[in-house]
Enzyme design. Structure first.
Site, PDB file in Angstrom:
ATOM      1  N   CYS A  88      75.066  16.489 -41.778  1.00  0.00           N
ATOM      2  CA  CYS A  88      74.241  15.760 -40.933  1.00  0.00           C
ATOM      3  C   CYS A  88      73.430  16.902 -40.327  1.00  0.00           C
ATOM      4  O   CYS A  88      73.291  17.874 -41.049  1.00  0.00           O
ATOM      5  CB  CYS A  88      74.966  14.880 -39.908  1.00  0.00           C
ATOM      6  SG  CYS A  88      73.835  13.571 -39.357  1.00  0.00           S
ATOM      7  N   CYS A  92      70.070  13.154 -37.212  1.00  0.00           N
ATOM      8  CA  CYS A  92      70.054  12.298 -36.043  1.00  0.00           C
ATOM      9  C   CYS A  92      70.816  13.039 -34.954  1.00  0.00           C
ATOM     10  O   CYS A  92      70.404  14.086 -34.526  1.00  0.00           O
ATOM     11  CB  CYS A  92      70.622  10.938 -36.391  1.00  0.00           C
ATOM     12  SG  CYS A  92      71.718  10.943 -37.806  1.00  0.00           S
ATOM     13  N   SER A  93      71.926  12.555 -34.529  1.00  0.00           N
ATOM     14  CA  SER A  93      72.534  13.185 -33.360  1.00  0.00           C
ATOM     15  C   SER A  93      74.016  13.422 -33.576  1.00  0.00           C
ATOM     16  O   SER A  93      74.784  13.352 -32.641  1.00  0.00           O
ATOM     17  CB  SER A  93      72.295  12.310 -32.145  1.00  0.00           C
ATOM     18  OG  SER A  93      72.623  10.972 -32.464  1.00  0.00           O
ATOM     19  N   CYS A  94      74.401  13.702 -34.817  1.00  0.00           N
ATOM     20  CA  CYS A  94      75.824  13.738 -35.135  1.00  0.00           C
ATOM     21  C   CYS A  94      76.323  15.166 -35.210  1.00  0.00           C
ATOM     22  O   CYS A  94      76.153  15.836 -36.212  1.00  0.00           O
ATOM     23  CB  CYS A  94      76.063  13.060 -36.469  1.00  0.00           C
ATOM     24  SG  CYS A  94      75.231  11.494 -36.582  1.00  0.00           S
TER      25      CYS A  94
END
Lengths: 119, 208
Positions: free
Chosen positions: B109, B112-114
């Site tokens: 990842c 996004c925000s992971c």
């Protein structure tokens, strides 16, 4: 000569044993870095920054233990951006909401882009 | 799912009001030519190596030193890590993936925000780049070579894709020659990259 003060010297900034700022989440580091950069470019002086931050930290309703310190930091940055005529608080609010909608409209694994926000 | 989070974890992606505000400021300031996102990344980068990954390193050192803790971590990493008080604010679940003689684990990842901030601190800039994510999936061995990690050809590589709800921590193999070290000394051998899988734990003689 006296030492130059920068936003990195802000009172209350959480720091590690080595004296480096400590961030709990990436957005805090982003906000910190933007402030350092704008200060370097002369958008505001350290004294102006310190006064904007202090106004936010002492606003009624803030946490006693400083857990919302970076919320104050972002509010101070927002108000300076507005006072300097770069973008009003209303414009900033509208764009923040658009980013929230963009995040929610973006599937996992795809970059979150502003244009993903539904109209 | 048996957890009653009544907030926003059903979406893949979500910005808190603060994240959204910071994004908005970044957008405005970039558009007006007042900041350059690369300059911001560079400032963040100078701080990031010092701030985050020590919590994760302590988790790894404890797993190396205490087989019971390692078992717990394998069964329920969320609880095992919470027992050390390294809990994310967002209630995300953690899974620990163990490297061994046959398998190397690599985590990807985040477009996004992971990212498991609570144990690893801030994500490095390269981890956020679309190139890393796509190449790590297609050619993990090539990506590892670029990080200076050459694995024997018969070692399997498993690539784990983090989500907003489940984040991974790689438990690297314990280096040889570390039998006499206590947990604090062991933790010094565990780099951030080793816990993402783009590095290995340091040999004791390379200890900082």
């Amino acid at each position: 000569m006296s030492r130059c003060e920068t936003p990195a010297d802000s009172p209350g900034l959480p720091k590690s044993a080595e004296g480096d700022p400590v961030f709990a989440e990436p957005w805090q580091a982003q906000a910190f870095a933007m402030t350092v950069r704008l200060h370097e470019q002369g958008m505001f002086t350290w004294a102006e920054w310190a006064s904007a931050l202090s106004r936010e930290v002492h606003r009624p309703g803030r946490a006693d233990d400083g857990r919302d310190y970076f919320d104050c930091w972002v509010a101070a940055l927002s108000s300076l951006v507005s006072e300097r005529g770069v973008a009003s608080e209303a414009e900033q609010d509208a764009l923040s909401h658009r980013w929230e909608r963009a995040a929610e409209a973006t599937p996992h694994g795809k970059p979150i882009l502003l244009e993903n926000a539904p109209d | 799912m048996s957890h009653d989070h009544d907030d926003h974890h059903h979406q893949d992606n979500h910005f808190s009001p603060m994240e959204a505000r910071v994004r908005a400021l970044e957008t405005i300031l970039t558009q007006k030519g007042l900041i350059d996102p690369q300059a911001i990344d560079a400032i963040v980068e100078t701080y990031e190596t010092k701030i985050g990954p020590r919590n994760g390193a302590r988790v790894v050192a404890k797993a190396w030193a205490e087989p019971d803790f390692a078992d717990w971590l394998r069964r329920d990493a969320t609880e095992a890590i919470a027992s050390l008080s390294y809990t994310g604010r967002q209630g995300e679940h953690m899974r620990a993936v163990f490297n061994d003689a046959q398998t190397h684990n690599l985590v990807v990842c985040t477009l996004c925000s992971c990212y498991p901030w609570s144990v690893l601190g801030l994500p490095p800039v390269w981890y956020k780049a679309p190139a890393y994510r796509s190449r790590a999936v297609i050619d993990p061995r090539g990506v590892l070579e670029e990080f200076g990690v050459t694995l024997s050809p018969d070692k399997k590589i498993r690539v784990w894709d983090s989500t907003a709800e489940l984040r991974y921590l790689v438990i690297p193999e314990r280096p040889a020659g570390t039998e006499g070290l206590d947990q604090a000394a062991l933790a010094d051998l565990v780099t951030r990259d080793a816990m993402i899988g783009t590095g290995l734990a340091l040999a004791p003689e390379a200890r900082p």
